[in-house]
Design a protein around this motif. Structure first.
Motif, PDB file in Angstrom:
ATOM      1  N   GLU A 270       0.847  -1.159   0.096  1.00  0.00           N
ATOM      2  CA  GLU A 270       0.094  -0.103   0.066  1.00  0.00           C
ATOM      3  C   GLU A 270       0.837   1.101   0.024  1.00  0.00           C
ATOM      4  OE1 GLU A 270      -2.455  -0.657   3.402  1.00  0.00           O
ATOM      5  OE2 GLU A 270      -3.703  -2.068   2.535  1.00  0.00           O
ATOM      6  N   GLY A 271       2.170   1.329   0.519  1.00  0.00           N
ATOM      7  CA  GLY A 271       2.673   2.397   0.629  1.00  0.00           C
ATOM      8  C   GLY A 271       3.616   2.713  -0.579  1.00  0.00           C
ATOM      9  N   ALA A 272       3.822   1.836  -1.158  1.00  0.00           N
ATOM     10  CA  ALA A 272       4.328   1.707  -2.653  1.00  0.00           C
ATOM     11  C   ALA A 272       3.172   1.946  -3.644  1.00  0.00           C
ATOM     12  CB  ALA A 272       5.050   0.254  -3.208  1.00  0.00           C
ATOM     13  N   GLY A 273       2.115   1.681  -3.392  1.00  0.00           N
ATOM     14  CA  GLY A 273       1.090   2.216  -4.140  1.00  0.00           C
ATOM     15  C   GLY A 273       0.775   3.593  -4.123  1.00  0.00           C
ATOM     16  N   ALA A 274       0.946   4.119  -2.964  1.00  0.00           N
ATOM     17  CA  ALA A 274       0.882   5.568  -2.782  1.00  0.00           C
ATOM     18  C   ALA A 274       2.019   6.398  -3.414  1.00  0.00           C
ATOM     19  CB  ALA A 274       0.787   5.994  -1.327  1.00  0.00           C
ATOM     20  N   MET A 275       2.983   5.941  -3.568  1.00  0.00           N
ATOM     21  CA  MET A 275       3.987   6.499  -4.223  1.00  0.00           C
ATOM     22  C   MET A 275       3.693   6.516  -5.915  1.00  0.00           C
ATOM     23  SD  MET A 275       6.817   8.433  -4.262  1.00  0.00           S
ATOM     24  CE  MET A 275       6.922   8.459  -2.591  1.00  0.00           C
ATOM     25  N   ASP A 276       3.183   5.325  -6.297  1.00  0.00           N
ATOM     26  CA  ASP A 276       2.833   5.076  -7.680  1.00  0.00           C
ATOM     27  C   ASP A 276       1.829   6.166  -8.172  1.00  0.00           C
ATOM     28  OD1 ASP A 276       4.523   2.907  -7.885  1.00  0.00           O
ATOM     29  OD2 ASP A 276       2.940   1.632  -7.354  1.00  0.00           O
ATOM     30  N   ARG A 277       0.927   6.589  -7.312  1.00  0.00           N
ATOM     31  CA  ARG A 277       0.082   7.466  -7.547  1.00  0.00           C
ATOM     32  C   ARG A 277       0.441   8.915  -7.488  1.00  0.00           C
ATOM     33  NH1 ARG A 277      -2.795   3.483  -4.413  1.00  0.00           N
ATOM     34  NH2 ARG A 277      -2.367   4.561  -2.399  1.00  0.00           N
ATOM     35  N   HIS A 278       1.391   9.309  -6.565  1.00  0.00           N
ATOM     36  CA  HIS A 278       2.063  10.271  -6.518  1.00  0.00           C
ATOM     37  C   HIS A 278       2.930  10.698  -7.899  1.00  0.00           C
ATOM     38  CE1 HIS A 278       4.655  13.669  -5.490  1.00  0.00           C
ATOM     39  NE2 HIS A 278       5.564  12.833  -5.665  1.00  0.00           N
ATOM     40  N   PHE A 279       3.493   9.661  -8.352  1.00  0.00           N
ATOM     41  CA  PHE A 279       4.305   9.585  -9.353  1.00  0.00           C
ATOM     42  C   PHE A 279       3.372   9.886 -10.772  1.00  0.00           C
ATOM     43  CE2 PHE A 279       6.287   7.137 -12.950  1.00  0.00           C
ATOM     44  CZ  PHE A 279       7.445   8.122 -13.483  1.00  0.00           C
ATOM     45  N   ALA A 280       2.232   9.323 -10.848  1.00  0.00           N
ATOM     46  CA  ALA A 280       1.387   9.475 -11.761  1.00  0.00           C
ATOM     47  C   ALA A 280       0.556  10.658 -12.065  1.00  0.00           C
ATOM     48  CB  ALA A 280       0.217   8.036 -11.644  1.00  0.00           C
ATOM     49  N   HIS A 281       0.463  11.302 -11.007  1.00  0.00           N
ATOM     50  CA  HIS A 281      -0.503  12.571 -10.816  1.00  0.00           C
ATOM     51  C   HIS A 281       0.260  13.729 -10.815  1.00  0.00           C
ATOM     52  CE1 HIS A 281      -3.891   9.714 -11.619  1.00  0.00           C
ATOM     53  NE2 HIS A 281      -3.477   9.239 -10.514  1.00  0.00           N
ATOM     54  N   ALA A 282       1.297  13.697  -9.781  1.00  0.00           N
ATOM     55  CA  ALA A 282       1.802  15.051  -9.488  1.00  0.00           C
ATOM     56  C   ALA A 282       2.514  15.816 -10.673  1.00  0.00           C
ATOM     57  CB  ALA A 282       2.821  14.908  -8.455  1.00  0.00           C
ATOM     58  N   ASP A 283       2.176  17.192 -10.806  1.00  0.00           N
ATOM     59  CA  ASP A 283       3.052  18.036 -11.497  1.00  0.00           C
ATOM     60  C   ASP A 283       4.456  17.766 -11.150  1.00  0.00           C
ATOM     61  OD1 ASP A 283       2.788  20.700 -13.513  1.00  0.00           O
ATOM     62  OD2 ASP A 283       4.566  21.157 -11.739  1.00  0.00           O
ATOM     63  N   TRP A 284       5.249  17.945 -12.642  1.00  0.00           N
ATOM     64  CA  TRP A 284       6.666  17.603 -12.612  1.00  0.00           C
ATOM     65  C   TRP A 284       7.226  18.310 -11.626  1.00  0.00           C
ATOM     66  CZ3 TRP A 284       5.870  13.793 -14.743  1.00  0.00           C
ATOM     67  CH2 TRP A 284       5.592  13.337 -16.213  1.00  0.00           C
ATOM     68  N   ARG A 285       7.230  19.739 -11.223  1.00  0.00           N
ATOM     69  CA  ARG A 285       7.690  20.468 -10.480  1.00  0.00           C
ATOM     70  C   ARG A 285       7.509  20.075  -9.059  1.00  0.00           C
ATOM     71  NH1 ARG A 285       7.063  23.580 -14.684  1.00  0.00           N
ATOM     72  NH2 ARG A 285       8.729  25.054 -15.235  1.00  0.00           N
ATOM     73  N   ALA A 286       6.424  19.238  -8.609  1.00  0.00           N
ATOM     74  CA  ALA A 286       6.078  18.869  -7.443  1.00  0.00           C
ATOM     75  C   ALA A 286       6.120  17.303  -7.119  1.00  0.00           C
ATOM     76  CB  ALA A 286       4.608  19.139  -7.004  1.00  0.00           C
ATOM     77  N   ASN A 287       6.707  16.653  -8.307  1.00  0.00           N
ATOM     78  CA  ASN A 287       6.790  15.113  -8.168  1.00  0.00           C
ATOM     79  C   ASN A 287       8.071  14.854  -7.610  1.00  0.00           C
ATOM     80  OD1 ASN A 287       7.028  12.392  -9.541  1.00  0.00           O
ATOM     81  ND2 ASN A 287       5.199  12.901 -10.828  1.00  0.00           N
ATOM     82  N   ALA A 288       8.202  14.132  -6.656  1.00  0.00           N
ATOM     83  CA  ALA A 288       9.532  13.747  -5.895  1.00  0.00           C
ATOM     84  C   ALA A 288      10.545  12.703  -7.118  1.00  0.00           C
ATOM     85  CB  ALA A 288       9.297  12.936  -4.708  1.00  0.00           C
ATOM     86  N   PRO A 289      10.047  11.722  -7.512  1.00  0.00           N
ATOM     87  CA  PRO A 289      10.781  10.753  -8.260  1.00  0.00           C
ATOM     88  C   PRO A 289      11.437  11.788  -9.644  1.00  0.00           C
ATOM     89  CG  PRO A 289       8.996   9.685  -7.844  1.00  0.00           C
ATOM     90  CD  PRO A 289       8.754  11.038  -7.572  1.00  0.00           C
ATOM     91  N   VAL A 290      10.530  12.763  -9.907  1.00  0.00           N
ATOM     92  CA  VAL A 290      10.990  13.493 -11.041  1.00  0.00           C
ATOM     93  C   VAL A 290      12.118  14.364 -10.792  1.00  0.00           C
ATOM     94  CG1 VAL A 290      10.151  14.976 -12.933  1.00  0.00           C
ATOM     95  CG2 VAL A 290       8.847  12.968 -12.321  1.00  0.00           C
ATOM     96  N   MET A 291      11.732  15.187  -9.829  1.00  0.00           N
ATOM     97  CA  MET A 291      12.677  16.320  -9.510  1.00  0.00           C
ATOM     98  C   MET A 291      14.047  15.935  -9.049  1.00  0.00           C
ATOM     99  SD  MET A 291      11.451  19.390  -9.767  1.00  0.00           S
ATOM    100  CE  MET A 291      12.349  20.375  -8.646  1.00  0.00           C
ATOM    101  N   ALA A 292      14.014  14.449  -8.133  1.00  0.00           N
ATOM    102  CA  ALA A 292      15.128  13.832  -7.973  1.00  0.00           C
ATOM    103  C   ALA A 292      16.000  13.484  -9.179  1.00  0.00           C
ATOM    104  CB  ALA A 292      14.955  12.614  -6.976  1.00  0.00           C
ATOM    105  N   ALA A 293      15.343  13.006 -10.263  1.00  0.00           N
ATOM    106  CA  ALA A 293      15.907  12.624 -11.464  1.00  0.00           C
ATOM    107  C   ALA A 293      16.620  13.819 -11.933  1.00  0.00           C
ATOM    108  CB  ALA A 293      15.059  12.287 -12.261  1.00  0.00           C
ATOM    109  N   PHE A 294      15.767  15.110 -12.223  1.00  0.00           N
ATOM    110  CA  PHE A 294      16.490  16.278 -12.613  1.00  0.00           C
ATOM    111  C   PHE A 294      17.757  16.579 -11.826  1.00  0.00           C
ATOM    112  CE2 PHE A 294      12.114  18.320 -13.891  1.00  0.00           C
ATOM    113  CZ  PHE A 294      11.877  17.411 -14.761  1.00  0.00           C
ATOM    114  N   ALA A 295      17.728  16.399 -10.648  1.00  0.00           N
ATOM    115  CA  ALA A 295      19.217  16.710 -10.039  1.00  0.00           C
ATOM    116  C   ALA A 295      20.297  15.818 -10.330  1.00  0.00           C
ATOM    117  CB  ALA A 295      18.872  16.778  -8.530  1.00  0.00           C
ATOM    118  N   ASP A 296      19.926  14.486 -10.464  1.00  0.00           N
ATOM    119  CA  ASP A 296      20.714  13.570 -10.930  1.00  0.00           C
ATOM    120  C   ASP A 296      21.170  13.836 -12.054  1.00  0.00           C
ATOM    121  OD1 ASP A 296      19.991  11.889  -8.752  1.00  0.00           O
ATOM    122  OD2 ASP A 296      18.737  10.623  -9.663  1.00  0.00           O
ATOM    123  N   LEU A 297      20.457  14.207 -13.180  1.00  0.00           N
ATOM    124  CA  LEU A 297      20.786  14.488 -14.579  1.00  0.00           C
ATOM    125  C   LEU A 297      21.899  15.636 -14.478  1.00  0.00           C
ATOM    126  CD1 LEU A 297      17.574  13.368 -16.166  1.00  0.00           C
ATOM    127  CD2 LEU A 297      19.721  12.256 -16.494  1.00  0.00           C
TER     128      LEU A 297
END
Length: 502
Positions: A270-297
Motif C-alpha cells: 500500500e505504501g508503494a501504491g501511494a508513491m505510484d499514485r504520486h508519480f502518476a498524478h503530480a506536476d513535474w515540479r512537485a513530483n518527487a521522483p521526477v525532481m530527484a531525477a532532474f538533480a541526478d541528470l
C-alpha cells in the motif's frame, strides 16, 4: 543525446550559497516535497528555475508523460525484449488484467503463509531464502529493516555461491524445523540451484526424509520448478513481466510475508501504491521522483559526476545502498539508446554508500575535500529504531544534518589543509519512521526515479544483457572449455584448480 540539452551548457551557475542568499525560506519551500511519510529536501542541490524549466522541456521532448503512461498502463516499455514492466501492477496500478493476476498470485501466497502458520509443515522456526540478485536483495533488505524483534519465523537469506555463505546460513538451526524458499524467475539460475542442492543435502543429513517437501518455489516458470521436483501446491508464481530487481512486490517477497506477517507485507504494498499514485498524478515540479531525477541528470551531464553516494543514518536501512546499486546500475548502466544506437554521453553514475555515522570516519574526507564532485543523499528517520536513551537518536540526526550543511557551506581558513571548498550538493530524505508502508513508498520512489532518468537519457532500463557474458564464460570454464580464453585466465585457472587436461 536526443532532445535539447543546451540549457546545461549556459554560463556558470550560482553556487549553493548564492542560491540560498536570495530567499532561503522560499527556496526550501519550493524544493521540498512531502509524500507518503517522506520529506524530500532538494534545496541543497543546484536546481533553480532555469534548470528546472530546461528539464521540464526535456521531459516534454522525450515524452516522459507518454512513457509514464506506458509503464503504469502495462504497455510494452522494454523494447529489446518486447515486454511490459508490470511491477506496479503488484501494487494495484497497471492494466486491469495484470492487476487481477497479481491479486490472484498474492492470494495464493497469503494462503500458503496461513497454512504454514497453522502448522501444516509442523513446527517451523526458520526459513532459508535462496536466490541471487533481485531475488535476494529485496527480501534481505525488507527483513533487515523490518524483521528485527518480530518474534516470528527467522528468515536467513543466501545468495553467494561461495559455500561459506550457506554454511553460515545453516549454522545453529534445526533442519527439521526449517523450510527452504528457492527464488528464481526462470528456475534455472545456476548459483541458486547449487545452493538449493546443498541445503537439501544438509536436510537429509539432519534427518529430513523428504527435503523436496520442504521446498517452496518462487518463480515465473512454474513448469521448470515442477520438473525440478517441487510440488505445484508449493509453487508461488509471479508474472514474466515483473523484472528481477523489481520483484520484491511479487512472490519473491514471500519471506517478508512469512517473517513479518501478511498485514505488514500488505502495508508495504500500500505504501508503494501511494508513491505510484504520486508519480502518476503530480506536476513535474512537485513530483518527487521526477525532481530527484532532474538533480541526478544535472550532476552527471553538466558536472561530470561519475558517482552518487547514499548514506542511511539509520541502522535499519544499512542494506539500502546495496539494494540501490542493483536497481540503478543494472537498470541504467547502458551504452546504447532504446533504439540500439551508441550513446555519447554519461548514463548511470556508480551508486555507492553506507551508514552514518560510520561513513563520516571513513569516506567523508573525500566528500568534503577530495577533487571529485560526489552528490550525496542522506536518509534519516524521525523516530528511532530502539528504546535506548534519546541521546543516541539526537546525536545521529545532528550528525546527518550537519554533514549536509557542511558540504554546502564549506569553510575557508589561512591553512589550505584545513579549508573546505563547500558548494557540494546533497539531498535529504527524512522519513517518519521505518515502517512497512514508508519503506514500500521509499523503494517505489527510487524505482520511479530510475525510470525517469532512463527516459530522459533515451535508454531502456528494463533489460540487463550485460550480466550474461560473464555467466556464459564461467559456464564454459566449468565445462572445461578453456581453449578460447586468454593466457592470463588460463594461468589463473591452472594456479587455482590445476591443469584440467590432467
Amino acid at each position: 543525446m536526443r532532445g535539447n540539452w543546451q540549457f546545461l551548457k549556459a554560463q556558470a551557475r550560482p553556487t549553493l550559497q548564492q542560491l540560498f542568499a536570495d530567499d532561503a525560506k522560499a527556496r526550501v519551500a519550493a524544493l521540498t516535497i512531502e509524500q507518503a511519510g517522506i520529506r524530500f529536501d532538494l534545496s541543497k542541490t543546484h536546481l533553480d528555475d532555469t534548470l528546472i524549466d530546461g528539464f521540464v522541456q526535456q521531459a516534454g521532448a522525450m515524452d516522459l508523460a507518454g512513457q509514464r503512461q506506458k509503464l503504469l498502463g502495462g504497455e510494452v516499455i522494454n523494447p529489446t525484449e518486447g515486454r511490459a514492466a508490470e511491477h506496479t501492477a503488484e501494487r494495484g496500478t497497471g492494466s486491469p488484467e495484470a492487476v487481477e493476476l497479481a491479486r490472484q498470485f498474492h492470494a495464493r501466497m497469503r494462503a500458503l503463509v496461513e497454512v504454514i502458520e497453522a502448522g501444516a509443515f509442523g513446527k517451523i522456526e526458520t526459513l532459508i531464502h535462496i536466490g541471487i540478485g533481485g531475488s535476494a536483495l529485496g527480501p534481505k533488505l525488507l527483513m533487515d529493516a523490518l524483521g528485527r524483534n518480530t518474534g516470528g519465523i527467522e528468515v536467513r537469506v543466501v545468495s553467494n555461491v561461495d559455500g561459506a555463505a550457506m554454511a553460515e546460513a545453516i549454522k545453529g538451526i534445526d533442519p527439521r524445523t526449517t523450510l527452504l524458499a528457492a527464488a528464481s524467475k526462470t528456475f534455472t539460475t545456476a548459483e541458486t540451484l547449487l545452493n538449493l542442492e546443498s541445503a537439501m543435502q544438509w536436510m537429509r543429513a539432519g534427518g529430513v526424509d523428504d527435503p523436496h517437501g520442504r521446498v517452496i518455489a518462487l518463480t515465473a516458470n512454474p513448469d521448470k520448478a515442477v520438473e525440478w521436483g517441487v510440488d505445484e501446491t508449493r509453487i508461488l508464481p509471479f508474472s514474466e513481466s515483473v523484472g528481477g530487481r523489481y520483484s520484491l512486490w511479487s512472490s519473491i517477497g514471500f519471506p517478508a510475508a512469512l517473517g513479518l506477517g501478511w498485514a505488514g507485507y500488505e502495508e508495504m504494498l500500500e505504501g508503494a501504491g501511494a508513491m505510484d499514485r504520486h508519480f502518476a498524478h503530480a506536476d513535474w515540479r512537485a513530483n518527487a521522483p521526477v525532481m530527484a531525477a532532474f538533480a541526478d541528470l544535472y550532476y552527471t551531464q553538466a558536472r561530470s559526476a561519475q558517482t552518487r553516494a547514499v548514506f542511511a543514518y539509520d541502522e535499519r536501512l544499512r542494506l539500502l545502498p546495496s539494494y540501490l546499486q542493483q536497481l540503478e546500475m543494472e537498470s541504467n548502466g547502458k551504452s546504447v539508446t532504446a533504439e540500439g544506437e551508441a550513446v555519447d554521453y554519461p548514463t548511470s553514475p556508480i551508486t555507492w554508500g553506507g551508514v552514518g555515522t560510520d561513513g563520516q570516519h571513513a569516506v567523508f574526507q573525500l566528500l568534503h575535500q577530495g577533487t571529485v564532485l560526489v552528490p550525496v543523499e542522506f536518509i534519516a528517520a524521525r523516530e528511532p529504531g530502539h528504546d535506548l536513551d534519546d541521546a543516541h537518536h539526537e546525536a545521529l540526526l545532528a550528525n546527518c544534518f550537519a554533514q549536509g550543511a557542511a558540504l554546502m557551506a564549506g569553510k575557508q581558513t589561512d591553512d589550505p589543509a584545513r579549508s573546505y571548498a563547500g558548494d557540494r550538493p546533497s539531498t535529504t530524505l527524512l522519513i517518519d519512521d521505518v515502517t512497512p508502508a514508508i519503506l514500500g513508498a521509499l523503494i517505489a520512489f527510487y524505482e520511479h526515479r530510475t525510470f525517469v532518468n532512463a527516459v530522459l537519457l533515451g535508454i531502456n532500463p528494463f533489460d540487463q544483457f550485460g550480466v550474461e557474458l560473464g555467466k556464459d564464460m564461467a559456464r564454459a570454464i566449468e565445462e572445461g572449455g578453456m581453449d578460447d580464453f586468454d593466457a592470463s585466465t588460463k594461468a589463473l585457472m591452472e594456479a587455482a584448480l590445476g591443469d584440467p587436461a590432467q
